[in-house]
Design an enzyme around this catalytic site. Structure first.
Site, mmCIF file in Angstrom:
data_model
loop_
_atom_site.group_PDB
_atom_site.id
_atom_site.type_symbol
_atom_site.label_atom_id
_atom_site.label_comp_id
_atom_site.label_asym_id
_atom_site.label_seq_id
_atom_site.Cartn_x
_atom_site.Cartn_y
_atom_site.Cartn_z
ATOM 1 N N TYR A 1 2.924 10.275 -0.440
ATOM 2 C CA TYR A 1 4.039 9.813 0.407
ATOM 3 C C TYR A 1 5.365 10.151 -0.273
ATOM 4 C CZ TYR A 1 0.453 6.694 2.464
ATOM 5 O OH TYR A 1 -0.681 6.165 3.042
ATOM 6 N N HIS B 1 -8.185 9.057 -1.862
ATOM 7 C CA HIS B 1 -7.500 9.131 -0.564
ATOM 8 C C HIS B 1 -8.339 9.867 0.478
ATOM 9 C CE1 HIS B 1 -3.164 9.273 1.248
ATOM 10 N NE2 HIS B 1 -4.048 8.811 2.094
ATOM 11 N N SER C 1 -10.782 5.923 0.921
ATOM 12 C CA SER C 1 -10.113 6.064 2.212
ATOM 13 C C SER C 1 -10.646 7.310 2.903
ATOM 14 C CB SER C 1 -8.598 6.181 2.017
ATOM 15 O OG SER C 1 -7.926 6.245 3.261
ATOM 16 N N ASN C 2 -10.842 7.205 4.207
ATOM 17 C CA ASN C 2 -11.276 8.350 5.018
ATOM 18 C C ASN C 2 -12.648 8.882 4.618
ATOM 19 O OD1 ASN C 2 -8.700 8.556 6.515
ATOM 20 N ND2 ASN C 2 -7.867 9.176 4.526
ATOM 21 N N LYS D 1 5.553 0.429 23.412
ATOM 22 C CA LYS D 1 6.763 1.268 23.458
ATOM 23 C C LYS D 1 6.631 2.422 24.435
ATOM 24 C CE LYS D 1 9.697 3.925 20.244
ATOM 25 N NZ LYS D 1 9.893 4.291 18.817
ATOM 26 N N TYR D 2 5.394 2.902 24.606
ATOM 27 C CA TYR D 2 5.167 4.064 25.464
ATOM 28 C C TYR D 2 4.328 3.640 26.674
ATOM 29 C CZ TYR D 2 6.299 6.235 20.979
ATOM 30 O OH TYR D 2 6.903 6.582 19.788
ATOM 31 N N LEU E 1 -1.401 -0.026 14.590
ATOM 32 C CA LEU E 1 -0.624 -0.043 15.834
ATOM 33 C C LEU E 1 -0.694 1.292 16.567
ATOM 34 C CD1 LEU E 1 2.514 -2.019 14.585
ATOM 35 C CD2 LEU E 1 0.503 -2.895 15.791
ATOM 36 N N ASP F 1 0.828 -1.199 0.000
ATOM 37 C CA ASP F 1 0.000 0.000 0.000
ATOM 38 C C ASP F 1 0.864 1.252 0.000
ATOM 39 O OD1 ASP F 1 -2.867 1.231 0.733
ATOM 40 O OD2 ASP F 1 -1.348 2.238 1.958
#
Length: 314
Positions: A53, A126, A156-157, A222-223, A214, A48
């Site tokens: 990007y 997008h 998307s969105n 991680k946090y 994630l 993807d």
């Protein structure tokens, strides 16, 4: 790993999609090629990306990820082993901006050139664009499909009402409909998808490929304290999650003890088990990260474990 049919399309994909936002940004050519090779070698199928990007990086213009993927496709000869998904609608340029029909046409040609392919397997709007009639947007995508430049159309969105009205327009005008949805969705961010939008996708067999699976790293564990927020540029966004969703990490820790899976694998496995979801999207900047992520498709959570995770993230 068992491939999954992507909604009502003719595409069968692995249960994890490789996110390409890092390619040409935080992953250089060597790292990008290594991750892409490892993904395919593990049985991964869909990659993807998007034309935008990584336009947010100083000195970048957008298209860096597509160019990196295109260079890898040429060097590796693995085009026949992967499906390529990319997007239009956030990077202005020739033809205008967002979903102006002329912009869609020009952006598609530019993506095809950067990727070095003749057809995009999954092409997304997008973001929604209420300034252009939905019929005009779908006609523009239809011309690309008729020319063999795109295969499956995705959104998307999009909000539920706009996705529904677009597909009703498509049915009435004999135009391509949105058969795939890419929403933000994860254990700690559920309001944008669950409810009316998820129900519509399930009812109409629209394949769902969520991003931010994630939660920008929060669901990897991680946090865990304020002291951890300086670990990455994303850390500043984690303070609210630490205060409001600490119970999710505790529930995930318990499931990790029971299964031996990592927190990242548990987060992705939870997504893979949600109604309507075909495969979450996740990115990696190293082969070790990639191997951990694809390990999620070997994790089977029990109904009790899924219920506990869902309750913790509510």
């Amino acid at each position: 790993m068992q491939p999954r049919r992507l909604g009502a399309t003719d595409l069968d994909i692995a249960p994890l999609v490789l996110g390409g936002n890092v390619f040409g940004w935080t992953a250089d050519e060597k790292a990008s090629f290594a991750v892409l090779d490892a993904f395919v070698d593990a049985g991964g199928t869909m990659i993807d990306t998007a034309d935008v990007y990584s336009a947010w990086v100083p000195g970048h213009r957008g298209g860096e990820s597509e160019s990196m993927i295109g260079a890898w496709l040429k060097a590796s000869g693995k085009r026949g082993k992967v499906q390529i998904a990319t997007k239009v609608g956030m990077l202005p340029g020739e033809g205008g901006e967002k979903l102006a029909p002329a912009r869609i046409a020009a952006a598609c040609d530019a993506s095809l050139e950067r990727l070095g392919v003749e057809r995009i397997d999954l092409y997304y709007a997008h973001q929604d664009d209420e300034s252009v009639p939905q019929e005009d947007v779908l006609e523009a995508f239809g011309k690309l499909a008729d020319a063999g430049k795109i295969h499956v159309l995705g959104a998307s969105n999009f909000h539920a009402a706009r996705l529904k009205s677009a597909n009703e327009t498509a049915a009435a005008k004999d135009l391509p409909r949105y058969r795939v949805l890419q929403p933000e969705y994860n254990l700690v961010s559920r309001h944008r998808f669950e409810g009316e939008l998820q129900d519509y996708c399930v009812e109409h067999n629209i394949g769902v490929l969520p991003y931010y699976g994630l939660a920008s790293g929060f669901l990897t564990g991680k946090y865990r304290s304020e002291a951890d927020l300086g670990k990455s540029p994303r850390g500043g966004r984690m303070s609210g999650l630490l205060k409001e969703k600490a119970g999710v990490l505790a529930a995930m820790d318990q499931v990790a003890e029971e299964t031996g899976a990592t927190l990242a694998q548990i987060a992705l496995a939870w997504l893979m088990a949600q109604p309507g979801v075909t495969a979450p999207i996740a990115s990696a900047t190293s082969v070790d990260q990639l191997r951990e992520l694809v390990g999620a498709w070997d994790v089977t959570l029990t109904t009790d474990q899924l219920d506990r995770l869902t309750a913790a993230g509510a």
